[in-house]
Write a protein that holds these residues in place. Structure first.
Motif, PDB file in Angstrom:
ATOM      1  N   ALA A 192       0.854  -1.246   0.002  1.00  0.00           N
ATOM      2  CA  ALA A 192      -0.163   0.040   0.099  1.00  0.00           C
ATOM      3  C   ALA A 192       1.064   1.387  -0.032  1.00  0.00           C
ATOM      4  O   ALA A 192       0.400   2.132  -0.670  1.00  0.00           O
ATOM      5  N   LYS A 193       1.904   1.202   0.628  1.00  0.00           N
ATOM      6  CA  LYS A 193       3.133   2.354   0.804  1.00  0.00           C
ATOM      7  C   LYS A 193       3.535   2.595  -0.618  1.00  0.00           C
ATOM      8  O   LYS A 193       3.699   3.695  -1.062  1.00  0.00           O
ATOM      9  N   ILE A 194       3.758   1.593  -1.431  1.00  0.00           N
ATOM     10  CA  ILE A 194       4.470   1.613  -2.579  1.00  0.00           C
ATOM     11  C   ILE A 194       3.531   2.135  -3.490  1.00  0.00           C
ATOM     12  O   ILE A 194       3.553   3.008  -4.496  1.00  0.00           O
ATOM     13  N   ILE A 195       2.140   1.781  -3.574  1.00  0.00           N
ATOM     14  CA  ILE A 195       0.905   2.366  -4.414  1.00  0.00           C
ATOM     15  C   ILE A 195       0.738   3.760  -4.163  1.00  0.00           C
ATOM     16  O   ILE A 195       0.841   4.681  -5.077  1.00  0.00           O
ATOM     17  N   ALA A 196       0.815   4.176  -2.936  1.00  0.00           N
ATOM     18  CA  ALA A 196       0.587   5.530  -2.681  1.00  0.00           C
ATOM     19  C   ALA A 196       1.620   6.326  -2.997  1.00  0.00           C
ATOM     20  O   ALA A 196       1.202   7.409  -3.487  1.00  0.00           O
ATOM     21  N   SER A 206      -3.993 -24.708  -6.964  1.00  0.00           N
ATOM     22  CA  SER A 206      -3.417 -24.450  -5.412  1.00  0.00           C
ATOM     23  C   SER A 206      -2.787 -23.183  -5.424  1.00  0.00           C
ATOM     24  O   SER A 206      -2.415 -22.559  -4.279  1.00  0.00           O
ATOM     25  N   VAL A 207      -2.543 -22.190  -6.400  1.00  0.00           N
ATOM     26  CA  VAL A 207      -2.153 -20.957  -6.480  1.00  0.00           C
ATOM     27  C   VAL A 207      -3.031 -19.827  -5.772  1.00  0.00           C
ATOM     28  O   VAL A 207      -4.268 -20.023  -6.080  1.00  0.00           O
ATOM     29  N   MET A 208      -2.550 -19.299  -4.749  1.00  0.00           N
ATOM     30  CA  MET A 208      -3.356 -18.269  -3.965  1.00  0.00           C
ATOM     31  C   MET A 208      -2.816 -16.794  -4.269  1.00  0.00           C
ATOM     32  O   MET A 208      -1.912 -16.491  -3.645  1.00  0.00           O
ATOM     33  N   PRO A 209      -3.409 -15.835  -4.987  1.00  0.00           N
ATOM     34  CA  PRO A 209      -2.994 -14.499  -5.289  1.00  0.00           C
ATOM     35  C   PRO A 209      -3.393 -13.605  -4.462  1.00  0.00           C
ATOM     36  O   PRO A 209      -4.512 -13.832  -3.554  1.00  0.00           O
ATOM     37  N   ASP A 210      -2.875 -12.565  -4.113  1.00  0.00           N
ATOM     38  CA  ASP A 210      -3.542 -11.298  -3.335  1.00  0.00           C
ATOM     39  C   ASP A 210      -3.638 -10.190  -4.280  1.00  0.00           C
ATOM     40  O   ASP A 210      -2.401  -9.763  -5.003  1.00  0.00           O
ATOM     41  N   ASN A 211      -4.798  -9.430  -4.220  1.00  0.00           N
ATOM     42  CA  ASN A 211      -5.095  -8.382  -5.174  1.00  0.00           C
ATOM     43  C   ASN A 211      -5.492  -7.473  -4.455  1.00  0.00           C
ATOM     44  O   ASN A 211      -6.250  -7.618  -3.420  1.00  0.00           O
ATOM     45  N   ALA A 212      -5.020  -6.213  -5.057  1.00  0.00           N
ATOM     46  CA  ALA A 212      -5.829  -4.948  -4.248  1.00  0.00           C
ATOM     47  C   ALA A 212      -7.159  -4.758  -5.048  1.00  0.00           C
ATOM     48  O   ALA A 212      -7.311  -5.061  -6.407  1.00  0.00           O
ATOM     49  N   ALA A 213      -7.904  -3.850  -4.517  1.00  0.00           N
ATOM     50  CA  ALA A 213      -9.317  -3.750  -5.088  1.00  0.00           C
ATOM     51  C   ALA A 213      -9.624  -2.210  -5.095  1.00  0.00           C
ATOM     52  O   ALA A 213      -9.384  -1.539  -3.892  1.00  0.00           O
ATOM     53  N   ILE A 214     -10.164  -1.787  -5.925  1.00  0.00           N
ATOM     54  CA  ILE A 214     -10.951  -0.418  -5.943  1.00  0.00           C
ATOM     55  C   ILE A 214     -12.372  -0.564  -6.571  1.00  0.00           C
ATOM     56  O   ILE A 214     -12.779  -1.456  -7.137  1.00  0.00           O
ATOM     57  N   ALA A 215     -13.116   0.878  -6.325  1.00  0.00           N
ATOM     58  CA  ALA A 215     -14.228   0.808  -6.723  1.00  0.00           C
ATOM     59  C   ALA A 215     -14.447   0.612  -8.222  1.00  0.00           C
ATOM     60  O   ALA A 215     -13.570   0.936  -8.902  1.00  0.00           O
ATOM     61  N   LYS A 216     -15.395  -0.070  -8.712  1.00  0.00           N
ATOM     62  CA  LYS A 216     -15.580  -0.269 -10.115  1.00  0.00           C
ATOM     63  C   LYS A 216     -15.769   0.885 -10.842  1.00  0.00           C
ATOM     64  O   LYS A 216     -16.151   2.142 -10.583  1.00  0.00           O
ATOM     65  N   ALA A 228      -8.706   3.999 -15.687  1.00  0.00           N
ATOM     66  CA  ALA A 228      -7.384   4.510 -15.791  1.00  0.00           C
ATOM     67  C   ALA A 228      -6.582   4.382 -14.446  1.00  0.00           C
ATOM     68  O   ALA A 228      -5.316   4.099 -14.274  1.00  0.00           O
ATOM     69  N   MET A 229      -7.234   4.443 -13.338  1.00  0.00           N
ATOM     70  CA  MET A 229      -6.423   4.268 -12.231  1.00  0.00           C
ATOM     71  C   MET A 229      -6.116   2.911 -11.892  1.00  0.00           C
ATOM     72  O   MET A 229      -5.159   2.513 -11.406  1.00  0.00           O
ATOM     73  N   LEU A 230      -6.976   2.092 -12.152  1.00  0.00           N
ATOM     74  CA  LEU A 230      -6.635   0.564 -12.245  1.00  0.00           C
ATOM     75  C   LEU A 230      -5.417   0.102 -13.137  1.00  0.00           C
ATOM     76  O   LEU A 230      -4.509  -0.424 -12.712  1.00  0.00           O
ATOM     77  N   GLU A 231      -5.384   0.530 -14.263  1.00  0.00           N
ATOM     78  CA  GLU A 231      -4.031   0.495 -14.935  1.00  0.00           C
ATOM     79  C   GLU A 231      -2.791   1.157 -14.322  1.00  0.00           C
ATOM     80  O   GLU A 231      -1.884   0.596 -14.547  1.00  0.00           O
ATOM     81  N   GLN A 232      -3.265   2.218 -13.771  1.00  0.00           N
ATOM     82  CA  GLN A 232      -1.718   3.063 -13.192  1.00  0.00           C
ATOM     83  C   GLN A 232      -1.359   2.134 -12.008  1.00  0.00           C
ATOM     84  O   GLN A 232      -0.147   2.034 -11.818  1.00  0.00           O
ATOM     85  N   ILE A 233      -2.216   1.689 -11.220  1.00  0.00           N
ATOM     86  CA  ILE A 233      -2.075   0.746 -10.109  1.00  0.00           C
ATOM     87  C   ILE A 233      -1.252  -0.364 -10.562  1.00  0.00           C
ATOM     88  O   ILE A 233      -0.216  -0.762  -9.910  1.00  0.00           O
ATOM     89  N   ASN A 234      -1.646  -1.100 -11.567  1.00  0.00           N
ATOM     90  CA  ASN A 234      -0.915  -2.333 -12.209  1.00  0.00           C
ATOM     91  C   ASN A 234       0.218  -2.111 -12.542  1.00  0.00           C
ATOM     92  O   ASN A 234       1.310  -2.700 -12.528  1.00  0.00           O
ATOM     93  N   GLU A 235       0.645  -0.737 -13.178  1.00  0.00           N
ATOM     94  CA  GLU A 235       1.747  -0.536 -13.521  1.00  0.00           C
ATOM     95  C   GLU A 235       2.928  -0.282 -12.280  1.00  0.00           C
ATOM     96  O   GLU A 235       3.869  -0.803 -12.296  1.00  0.00           O
ATOM     97  N   ILE A 236       2.375   0.263 -11.054  1.00  0.00           N
ATOM     98  CA  ILE A 236       3.106   0.405  -9.850  1.00  0.00           C
ATOM     99  C   ILE A 236       3.383  -1.197  -9.371  1.00  0.00           C
ATOM    100  O   ILE A 236       4.480  -1.269  -8.943  1.00  0.00           O
ATOM    101  N   ILE A 237       2.367  -1.906  -9.251  1.00  0.00           N
ATOM    102  CA  ILE A 237       2.604  -3.083  -8.903  1.00  0.00           C
ATOM    103  C   ILE A 237       3.653  -4.129  -9.773  1.00  0.00           C
ATOM    104  O   ILE A 237       4.504  -4.780  -9.192  1.00  0.00           O
TER     105      ILE A 237
END
Length: 311
Positions: A114-118, A267-277, A281-290
Motif C-alpha cells: 500500500a505504501k508503494i502504491i500510495a 493451488s495458486v493463491m494470489p493477493d490482489n488490491a481492489a478499488i471501486a468499479k 485509468a486508475m486500475l491501469e496506473q496501479i497495475n503499472e506500480i505493482i
C-alpha cells in the motif's frame, strides 16, 4: 471443507483456506474507500465547439484517474492478519497510521505494498481497520479508497469491485527431510508409498488427494503440528506455504523442499488490491506500480514481515 468444488467455488474458497492456514498456524499472531463520483453538470450549450468538448473529456479522464481526495489513500484492512497486516502501538519506517484507531499503526506485507502504491500515486497511505467481510461494502460506500488485505479476486467479488493484478502469489509445495527416501522426488509417481500430511480443513490437506498411491494421513489441526510431525518422523512429507518455506528452512535446516515437475492443480493463491468499479485509468496506473515490484523484492518484503510479525 467441501470436496469437488466448482471452478468458481474453488477460486473463492482458496482465499478462505489460506486465512485458516495462517490464523491457525504459528505464522499468524493474533476491510474499501471507494471513489465518490460527482454527477456531471448539465449538457453543454448548443454552440459549444470541439475544443470545449475535448477539454471536458480531458477533465473527465483526469477526474477518473484519482482515488479519494487525491492526497490521502485510505487503505482498508483488518490489521489482524499477520504476516499480511497487523496492528502495533509504535510508528516505524514500516508502518502507517490506523485512521480509525487512536494511537495505532499498521504493519505487514499489505502495508508495504500500500505504501508503494500510495507513493506511486503521490499520496500518503493510512489504514482503516475493518472486518474482512465489510471491506468491499466499505469500498463502495466511500469509507475507503482501496483494499490491500490479503484478498484474492473471485468471481463473486469481481461483481462488486475492480481488482488489480496480484502483488504476491502463494502456492502449495511439499517438504521432506534431507536424506529421506523422497528427497529427490520430482513427480507424483516418485512419492508412491509416502505418508503425506497437511493441515485440516484447508487446501493444504485437500490437494494431497491429487497424489496417487500415497498414505494420505489424517490432517493436523495447526501448521506447527504439521511441522512437528515431520520433524519427529511421524510422516514423510508435508504440504506447506511456498512463501513461508525460506523461514521454515532457516528454523529446520534438516528440511528440504521437493523440486517437483508435477504441480498441484488449483493451488495458486494470489493477493490482489481492489478499488471501486469504473475507474479503469486508475486500475491501469496501479497495475503499472505493482508490476514495478520485482519478484525478489516481493519475497524479501515477505521474509521481513515474517520476522517482524507478532509472536
Amino acid at each position: 471443507m467441501t470436496k469437488n468444488l466448482s471452478a468458481d467455488a474453488q477460486l473463492e474458497s482458496s482465499r478462505l483456506t489460506r486465512r485458516d492456514f495462517l490464523k491457525l498456524s504459528g505464522l499468524s499472531a493474533f476491510s474499501v474507500g471507494g471513489m465518490m463520483f460527482l454527477a456531471g453538470c448539465g449538457p453543454a450549450a448548443q454552440d459549444s465547439g470541439t475544443d470545449d468538448t475535448d477539454a471536458a473529456d480531458d477533465a473527465s479522464d483526469t477526474a477518473e484517474a484519482t482515488l479519494g481526495d487525491g492526497v490521502t489513500l485510505r487503505v482498508g484492512m483488518e490489521a489482524a492478519y499477520a504476516p499480511y497486516n497487523w496492528q502495533v502501538s509504535e510508528a516505524s519506517d514500516y508502518t502507517i497510521p490506523i485512521d480509525n484507531v487512536d494511537g495505532a499503526y499498521a504493519d505487514g506485507y499489505d502495508v508495504q505494498v500500500a505504501k508503494i502504491i500510495a507513493d506511486g500515486l503521490g499520496m500518503e497511505a493510512v489504514a482503516v481497520k475493518l472486518d474482512f467481510s465489510a471491506l468491499i461494502d466499505s469500498l463502495n460506500n466511500g469509507q475507503i479508497d482501496i483494499v490491500c488485505a490479503g484478498m484474492s479476486v473471485s468471481p463473486e467479488r469481481q461483481e462488486s469491485a475492480d481488482f488489480t493484478d496480484s502483488y504476491i502469489d502463494d502456492d502449495i509445495v511439499m517438504i521432506t527431510k534431507k536424506g529421506s527416501a523422497y528427497a529427490d522426488a520430482t513427480t507424483f509417481a516418485d512419492l508412491a508409498g509416502a505418508s503425506v500430511l497437511g493441515q485440516a480443513a484447508t487446501m493444504f490437506d485437500d490437494v494431497i488427494e491429487q497424489i496417487p498411491d500415497i498414505n494420505h494421513m489424517t490432517p493436523a489441526e495447526t501448521v506447527p503440528l504439521v511441522v512437528e510431525n515431520l520433524s519427529s518422523g511421524t510422516c514423510d512429507i508435508i504440504t506447506y506455504s511456498m512463501l513461508s518455506v525460506p523461514k521454515l528452512l532457516e528454523t529446520y535446516p534438516d528440511f528440504v523442499q521437493l523440486e517437483m515437475t508435477d504441480k498441484f492443480e488449483g493451488s495458486v493463491m494470489p493477493d490482489n488490491a481492489a478499488i471501486a468499479k469504473g475507474n479503469d485509468a486508475m486500475l491501469e496506473q496501479i497495475n503499472e506500480i505493482i508490476a514495478g515490484i520485482s519478484q525478489d523484492d516481493r519475497q524479501a518484503m515477505w521474509n521481513e514481515c515474517m520476522d517482524r510479525q507478532p509472536a
